[in-house]
Design a protein around this motif. Structure first.
Motif, PDB file in Angstrom:
ATOM      1  N   LEU A   1      33.846   4.599  -7.962  1.00 52.28           N
ATOM      2  CA  LEU A   1      33.372   5.639  -7.052  1.00 52.28           C
ATOM      3  C   LEU A   1      34.545   6.379  -6.414  1.00 52.28           C
ATOM      4  CD1 LEU A   1      31.066   6.997  -5.456  1.00 52.28           C
ATOM      5  CD2 LEU A   1      31.312   5.170  -3.758  1.00 52.28           C
ATOM      6  N   GLN A   2      34.501   7.696  -6.479  1.00 51.09           N
ATOM      7  CA  GLN A   2      35.565   8.517  -5.929  1.00 51.09           C
ATOM      8  C   GLN A   2      35.142   9.262  -4.665  1.00 51.09           C
ATOM      9  OE1 GLN A   2      38.634   8.471  -7.024  1.00 51.09           O
ATOM     10  NE2 GLN A   2      39.436   9.959  -5.561  1.00 51.09           N
ATOM     11  N   GLU A   3      33.904   9.769  -4.639  1.00 51.05           N
ATOM     12  CA  GLU A   3      33.497  10.610  -3.511  1.00 51.05           C
ATOM     13  C   GLU A   3      31.975  10.667  -3.411  1.00 51.05           C
ATOM     14  OE1 GLU A   3      34.422  15.155  -1.833  1.00 51.05           O
ATOM     15  OE2 GLU A   3      35.553  14.287  -3.509  1.00 51.05           O
ATOM     16  N   VAL A   4      31.489  10.759  -2.166  1.00 51.30           N
ATOM     17  CA  VAL A   4      30.065  10.972  -1.895  1.00 51.30           C
ATOM     18  C   VAL A   4      29.946  12.147  -0.933  1.00 51.30           C
ATOM     19  CG1 VAL A   4      27.935  10.017  -0.945  1.00 51.30           C
ATOM     20  CG2 VAL A   4      29.516   8.532  -2.191  1.00 51.30           C
ATOM     21  N   ASN A   5      29.210  13.172  -1.335  1.00 49.42           N
ATOM     22  CA  ASN A   5      29.014  14.353  -0.506  1.00 49.42           C
ATOM     23  C   ASN A   5      27.597  14.356   0.051  1.00 49.42           C
ATOM     24  OD1 ASN A   5      30.560  15.603  -3.284  1.00 49.42           O
ATOM     25  ND2 ASN A   5      31.649  15.618  -1.338  1.00 49.42           N
TER      26      ASN A   5
ATOM     27  N   THR B   1      36.904   6.549   3.487  1.00 50.95           N
ATOM     28  CA  THR B   1      36.921   7.182   4.806  1.00 50.95           C
ATOM     29  C   THR B   1      36.034   8.421   4.776  1.00 50.95           C
ATOM     30  OG1 THR B   1      38.839   8.578   4.265  1.00 50.95           O
ATOM     31  CG2 THR B   1      39.285   6.417   5.252  1.00 50.95           C
ATOM     32  N   ILE B   2      35.757   8.963   5.950  1.00 54.46           N
ATOM     33  CA  ILE B   2      34.995  10.212   6.052  1.00 54.46           C
ATOM     34  C   ILE B   2      35.984  11.329   6.348  1.00 54.46           C
ATOM     35  CG2 ILE B   2      33.268  11.484   7.392  1.00 54.46           C
ATOM     36  CD1 ILE B   2      31.737   8.892   7.709  1.00 54.46           C
ATOM     37  N   LYS B   3      36.005  12.302   5.502  1.00 54.87           N
ATOM     38  CA  LYS B   3      37.004  13.369   5.572  1.00 54.87           C
ATOM     39  C   LYS B   3      36.945  14.105   6.910  1.00 54.87           C
ATOM     40  CE  LYS B   3      37.384  15.813   1.865  1.00 54.87           C
ATOM     41  NZ  LYS B   3      37.153  16.830   0.798  1.00 54.87           N
ATOM     42  N   GLN B   4      35.765  14.270   7.468  1.00 58.62           N
ATOM     43  CA  GLN B   4      35.598  15.064   8.693  1.00 58.62           C
ATOM     44  C   GLN B   4      35.812  14.269   9.980  1.00 58.62           C
ATOM     45  OE1 GLN B   4      33.520  15.018   6.132  1.00 58.62           O
ATOM     46  NE2 GLN B   4      33.583  17.111   5.324  1.00 58.62           N
ATOM     47  N   LEU B   5      36.108  12.972   9.866  1.00 54.00           N
ATOM     48  CA  LEU B   5      36.335  12.152  11.052  1.00 54.00           C
ATOM     49  C   LEU B   5      37.706  11.497  10.982  1.00 54.00           C
ATOM     50  CD1 LEU B   5      32.889  10.296  11.373  1.00 54.00           C
ATOM     51  CD2 LEU B   5      33.677  12.247  12.732  1.00 54.00           C
TER      52      LEU B   5
ATOM     53  N   ALA C   1      17.856  17.435   2.115  1.00 53.22           N
ATOM     54  CA  ALA C   1      19.207  16.877   1.981  1.00 53.22           C
ATOM     55  C   ALA C   1      19.538  16.706   0.512  1.00 53.22           C
ATOM     56  CB  ALA C   1      19.313  15.543   2.708  1.00 53.22           C
ATOM     57  N   SER C   2      20.843  16.582   0.248  1.00 49.07           N
ATOM     58  CA  SER C   2      21.315  16.292  -1.104  1.00 49.07           C
ATOM     59  C   SER C   2      22.443  15.273  -1.024  1.00 49.07           C
ATOM     60  CB  SER C   2      21.826  17.558  -1.807  1.00 49.07           C
ATOM     61  OG  SER C   2      20.761  18.455  -2.067  1.00 49.07           O
ATOM     62  N   ILE C   3      22.453  14.365  -1.977  1.00 48.54           N
ATOM     63  CA  ILE C   3      23.537  13.387  -2.105  1.00 48.54           C
ATOM     64  C   ILE C   3      24.187  13.608  -3.460  1.00 48.54           C
ATOM     65  CG2 ILE C   3      24.170  10.946  -2.098  1.00 48.54           C
ATOM     66  CD1 ILE C   3      21.520  10.373  -0.672  1.00 48.54           C
ATOM     67  N   ILE C   4      25.490  13.848  -3.458  1.00 51.48           N
ATOM     68  CA  ILE C   4      26.228  14.050  -4.698  1.00 51.48           C
ATOM     69  C   ILE C   4      27.282  12.950  -4.808  1.00 51.48           C
ATOM     70  CG2 ILE C   4      27.680  15.604  -6.051  1.00 51.48           C
ATOM     71  CD1 ILE C   4      26.430  17.934  -4.512  1.00 51.48           C
ATOM     72  N   VAL C   5      27.247  12.211  -5.895  1.00 51.00           N
ATOM     73  CA  VAL C   5      28.167  11.095  -6.111  1.00 51.00           C
ATOM     74  C   VAL C   5      29.085  11.433  -7.278  1.00 51.00           C
ATOM     75  CG1 VAL C   5      28.329   8.679  -6.783  1.00 51.00           C
ATOM     76  CG2 VAL C   5      26.534   9.407  -5.200  1.00 51.00           C
TER      77      VAL C   5
ATOM     78  N   GLN D   1      26.747  17.365   8.032  1.00 56.69           N
ATOM     79  CA  GLN D   1      27.279  17.122   6.691  1.00 56.69           C
ATOM     80  C   GLN D   1      28.630  16.397   6.756  1.00 56.69           C
ATOM     81  OE1 GLN D   1      25.265  21.010   4.532  1.00 56.69           O
ATOM     82  NE2 GLN D   1      27.455  20.996   4.884  1.00 56.69           N
ATOM     83  N   PHE D   2      28.906  15.629   5.697  1.00 60.40           N
ATOM     84  CA  PHE D   2      30.191  14.936   5.638  1.00 60.40           C
ATOM     85  C   PHE D   2      30.484  14.526   4.201  1.00 60.40           C
ATOM     86  CE2 PHE D   2      26.994  11.698   6.364  1.00 60.40           C
ATOM     87  CZ  PHE D   2      27.363  10.641   5.546  1.00 60.40           C
ATOM     88  N   ASP D   3      31.733  14.120   3.972  1.00 62.37           N
ATOM     89  CA  ASP D   3      32.193  13.688   2.657  1.00 62.37           C
ATOM     90  C   ASP D   3      32.893  12.339   2.782  1.00 62.37           C
ATOM     91  OD1 ASP D   3      31.560  16.289   1.354  1.00 62.37           O
ATOM     92  OD2 ASP D   3      33.144  17.004   2.686  1.00 62.37           O
ATOM     93  N   VAL D   4      32.440  11.383   1.990  1.00 65.51           N
ATOM     94  CA  VAL D   4      33.109  10.078   1.924  1.00 65.51           C
ATOM     95  C   VAL D   4      34.089  10.126   0.758  1.00 65.51           C
ATOM     96  CG1 VAL D   4      32.816   7.601   1.592  1.00 65.51           C
ATOM     97  CG2 VAL D   4      31.074   8.914   2.835  1.00 65.51           C
ATOM     98  N   VAL D   5      35.358   9.816   1.023  1.00 64.42           N
ATOM     99  CA  VAL D   5      36.379   9.874  -0.019  1.00 64.42           C
ATOM    100  C   VAL D   5      37.147   8.546  -0.069  1.00 64.42           C
ATOM    101  CG1 VAL D   5      36.640  12.371   0.108  1.00 64.42           C
ATOM    102  CG2 VAL D   5      38.017  10.909   1.603  1.00 64.42           C
ATOM    103  N   TYR D   6      37.709   8.269  -1.238  1.00 64.28           N
ATOM    104  CA  TYR D   6      38.476   7.036  -1.419  1.00 64.28           C
ATOM    105  C   TYR D   6      39.956   7.376  -1.296  1.00 64.28           C
ATOM    106  CZ  TYR D   6      40.038   2.618  -3.446  1.00 64.28           C
ATOM    107  OH  TYR D   6      40.621   1.398  -3.644  1.00 64.28           O
TER     108      TYR D   6
END
Length: 309
Positions: free
Chosen positions: A183-187, A208-212, A253-257, A197-202
């Motif tokens: 897993l690389q990213e979850v939008n 981590t969450i890019k926006q926090l 909502a949308s979840i993109i993995v 909205q937020f993005d989880v990144v590795y």
């Protein structure tokens, strides 16, 4: 007449009745007696079975073991848990008794009207094949000539139920069926609530969450688990979809993995269905399905939820 003579006469009458009863049983036989092996429909070594074809009056589902996984109709991954149940039934089923003679006509009628046929194959050769008929709460297997009530000893289960599954029922219910080690990213996208909205990144071996600047690691781990375990309650075909309200212009909502190979998978959530605890969703812009509301709710956390207090 003396009592002694009366007793002798009663004994003689009793003996005559016993002989007549025995004669009737010998001439008629016990029509429900099992005269075949109880494991007639079972396969001891199911590991060699690599294909299962289940045919009903309106569809055919073809399960095949290819490249280490079970596939469905050459289009989808099959549900591994239901495949496991299917093979448990194949291995453990036993004949309880032969169908009662008075049921034969009803069984023949049920077979013609909605019976199910199944074939288990190994490298193209049929290992075991039979018909399945449900009647009056019992499951019957038919070998082409006789019908028998079957069971798994010690368990009260509907053996015929799994054979009635449609294509959607045999599909793998996991939405994001991927290797989470990659897993690389979850939008997370909320069209009506952009601030959530937020993005989880590795990064640096951690998510981590890019926006926090900092995020609650426990909540973030739980969130990723909830996303990874999202599963479909029911896939909908075109005819079934017509029975549900959907406004594709207003997704909730949308979840993109995304994985390290650049592959992307998406789930778009629409409205909750009135009168039920289900939500309509679309997977990879291809398949519509119903989801449990409480399960979806845990995967639709807003950005503020992860802020450390």
């Amino acid at each position: 007449m003396s009592q002694r003579k009366k007793n002798i006469r009663l004994i003689l009458v009793w003996l005559v009745l016993v002989l007549v009863t025995a004669l009737v049983l010998l001439t008629r036989g016990d029509r429900n007696r099992i005269n075949v092996a109880r494991d007639l429909f079972a396969v001891e070594d199911v590991s060699k079975v690599d294909q299962v074809v289940i045919t009903t009056s309106d569809q055919e589902n073809d399960l095949r073991f290819l490249n280490g996984i079970w596939t469905l109709n050459n289009k989808y991954k099959a549900d591994p848990q239901r495949v496991t149940v299917l093979f448990a039934i194949l291995k453990q089923n036993k004949i309880r008794r032969k169908a009662a003679s008075r049921k034969i006509a009803s069984l023949d009628s049920a077979k013609q009207g909605g019976g199910i046929s199944v074939k288990f194959l190994s490298t193209g050769r049929v290992v075991k094949g039979f018909d399945i008929i449900d009647l009056d709460g019992l499951t019957y297997f038919n070998d082409g000539e006789e019908s028998y009530v079957v069971e798994i000893p010690g368990y009260r289960v509907d053996l015929g139920g799994i054979f009635k599954l449609d294509e959607g029922g045999w599909r793998n219910p996991l939405v994001f069926d991927l290797n989470w080690a990659n897993l690389q990213e979850v939008n997370m996208i909320f069209p009506e609530r952009p601030k959530d909205q937020f993005d989880v990144v590795y990064r640096r071996r951690y998510y981590t969450i890019k926006q926090l600047e900092t995020a609650d690691s426990t909540k973030l781990t739980d969130f990723l688990d909830n996303v990874s375990l999202l599963y479909v309650s029911d896939y909908l075909d075109k005819d079934e979809l017509a029975n549900y309200k959907i406004d594709i212009r207003s997704p909730k909502a949308s979840i993109i993995v995304s994985d390290v190979g650049g592959n992307k998978h998406s789930l778009t959530i629409y409205n909750e269905q009135e009168g039920s605890n289900t939500v309509l969703g679309e997977i990879d812009s291809t398949d519509y399905a119903l989801f449990d509301f409480n399960m979806i709710r845990k995967a639709l956390r807003p950005k503020q939820y992860f802020s450390e207090q």
